[in-house]
Design a protein around this motif. Sequence first.
Motif, PDB file in Angstrom:
ATOM      1  N   ALA A   7       0.828  -1.201   0.000  1.00 34.25           N
ATOM      2  CA  ALA A   7       0.000   0.000   0.000  1.00 34.25           C
ATOM      3  C   ALA A   7       0.864   1.253   0.000  1.00 34.25           C
ATOM      4  O   ALA A   7       2.000   1.239   0.483  1.00 34.25           O
ATOM      5  N   PHE A   8       0.297   2.314  -0.537  1.00 34.93           N
ATOM      6  CA  PHE A   8       0.928   3.628  -0.568  1.00 34.93           C
ATOM      7  C   PHE A   8       0.004   4.588   0.157  1.00 34.93           C
ATOM      8  O   PHE A   8      -1.209   4.560  -0.049  1.00 34.93           O
ATOM      9  N   LYS A 100      -5.148   3.435   4.908  1.00 30.89           N
ATOM     10  CA  LYS A 100      -3.993   3.240   5.781  1.00 30.89           C
ATOM     11  C   LYS A 100      -4.242   2.329   6.974  1.00 30.89           C
ATOM     12  O   LYS A 100      -3.319   2.022   7.701  1.00 30.89           O
ATOM     13  N   THR A 101      -5.461   1.849   7.142  1.00 34.40           N
ATOM     14  CA  THR A 101      -5.711   0.902   8.234  1.00 34.40           C
ATOM     15  C   THR A 101      -5.563  -0.551   7.792  1.00 34.40           C
ATOM     16  O   THR A 101      -5.618  -1.443   8.627  1.00 34.40           O
ATOM     17  N   PRO A 105       2.052  -4.068   4.005  1.00 35.32           N
ATOM     18  CA  PRO A 105       3.280  -3.274   4.022  1.00 35.32           C
ATOM     19  C   PRO A 105       2.981  -1.948   3.338  1.00 35.32           C
ATOM     20  O   PRO A 105       2.300  -1.910   2.308  1.00 35.32           O
ATOM     21  N   ARG A 106       3.489  -0.867   3.904  1.00 30.23           N
ATOM     22  CA  ARG A 106       3.054   0.453   3.470  1.00 30.23           C
ATOM     23  C   ARG A 106       4.220   1.399   3.245  1.00 30.23           C
ATOM     24  O   ARG A 106       5.119   1.497   4.064  1.00 30.23           O
ATOM     25  N   ILE A 107       4.147   2.103   2.124  1.00 30.02           N
ATOM     26  CA  ILE A 107       5.100   3.156   1.790  1.00 30.02           C
ATOM     27  C   ILE A 107       4.362   4.490   1.917  1.00 30.02           C
ATOM     28  O   ILE A 107       3.368   4.716   1.215  1.00 30.02           O
ATOM     29  N   ALA A 108       4.827   5.348   2.812  1.00 31.26           N
ATOM     30  CA  ALA A 108       4.263   6.693   2.929  1.00 31.26           C
ATOM     31  C   ALA A 108       5.052   7.618   2.015  1.00 31.26           C
ATOM     32  O   ALA A 108       6.277   7.546   1.953  1.00 31.26           O
ATOM     33  N   VAL A 109       4.344   8.473   1.308  1.00 33.04           N
ATOM     34  CA  VAL A 109       4.949   9.348   0.304  1.00 33.04           C
ATOM     35  C   VAL A 109       4.838  10.802   0.775  1.00 33.04           C
ATOM     36  O   VAL A 109       3.755  11.244   1.167  1.00 33.04           O
ATOM     37  N   PHE A 110       5.975  11.507   0.739  1.00 31.63           N
ATOM     38  CA  PHE A 110       5.994  12.902   1.196  1.00 31.63           C
ATOM     39  C   PHE A 110       6.852  13.752   0.275  1.00 31.63           C
ATOM     40  O   PHE A 110       7.881  13.308  -0.218  1.00 31.63           O
ATOM     41  N   ASP A 120       3.516   5.498  12.370  1.00 32.84           N
ATOM     42  CA  ASP A 120       3.006   4.279  13.011  1.00 32.84           C
ATOM     43  C   ASP A 120       2.438   3.266  12.020  1.00 32.84           C
ATOM     44  O   ASP A 120       2.379   2.079  12.326  1.00 32.84           O
ATOM     45  N   CYS A 121       2.004   3.734  10.855  1.00 34.99           N
ATOM     46  CA  CYS A 121       1.398   2.809   9.896  1.00 34.99           C
ATOM     47  C   CYS A 121       2.277   2.593   8.668  1.00 34.99           C
ATOM     48  O   CYS A 121       1.815   2.030   7.684  1.00 34.99           O
ATOM     49  N   SER A 122       3.532   3.015   8.728  1.00 38.31           N
ATOM     50  CA  SER A 122       4.404   2.936   7.554  1.00 38.31           C
ATOM     51  C   SER A 122       5.613   2.044   7.798  1.00 38.31           C
ATOM     52  O   SER A 122       6.189   2.057   8.882  1.00 38.31           O
TER      53      SER A 122
END
Length: 165
Positions: A7-8, A100-101, A105-110, A120-122
Motif C-alpha cells: 500500500a501507498f 492506511k488501516t 506493508p506500506r510506503i508513505a509518500v511525502f 506508526d502505519c508505515s
Amino acid sequence: MKSLAVAFTGPSDSGKTTLILKVAALLKRDYTLAIVKNDPSDKAHFDVEGKDSWKFSQTGAEVVVTSPTRTTLFSKRHKTLDDIIAMLGNFDFLLVEGLKTLPLPRIAVFRGKLNESYFDCSDAIAVDETVNLNDYTLPSTITILDLNNPEQVVAWIMQNAKKVR
C-alpha cells in the motif's frame, strides 16, 4: 501468480499516484497488476448521469457493464480488501493507494515535509530532495526510499510485499 500486495499512503498531492504509475510501469513488464484506489471523500464519479448504467446503479443494485474490452462493476456496497481481491481474479502485484488501516506493508509518500502521524502505519517512506530528513526523528524500523527512484521502490516491494492469497 504471486498475489502480493503493498500500500501507498500520504497526504494529498504528495506524489502517491505518480509513484504508483512509475512502479506499475516497471512491474507490468514482467507481472500482472491490479490497483485499488481509496476515495475517502466519496467524490469520484464513474458514470454519466442519464446513461443506462447510471440508471441501473440508481436502483441500488450491483451493476456490471461488460464490453469486448472491459468489465466494470458499479457497487453501492462497501467491499473489504478480501472482497476486492476475490473480484480481481489473478494478479502478481496489487498496489493499493490509501486505506492506511489495512494490514499491508506500506510506503508513505511525502514532498516538502514529513507528517509524523504516518510513522506508526508505515514500513517505508519515499521522499524527494525537498524533505530534510535531519529535521525529524525517524523510527529505526522505517526504510527511506527515493521518491524519484522507482527502481529502488520496486526492489523494496519485491522484498516486502505481503502474500494476500
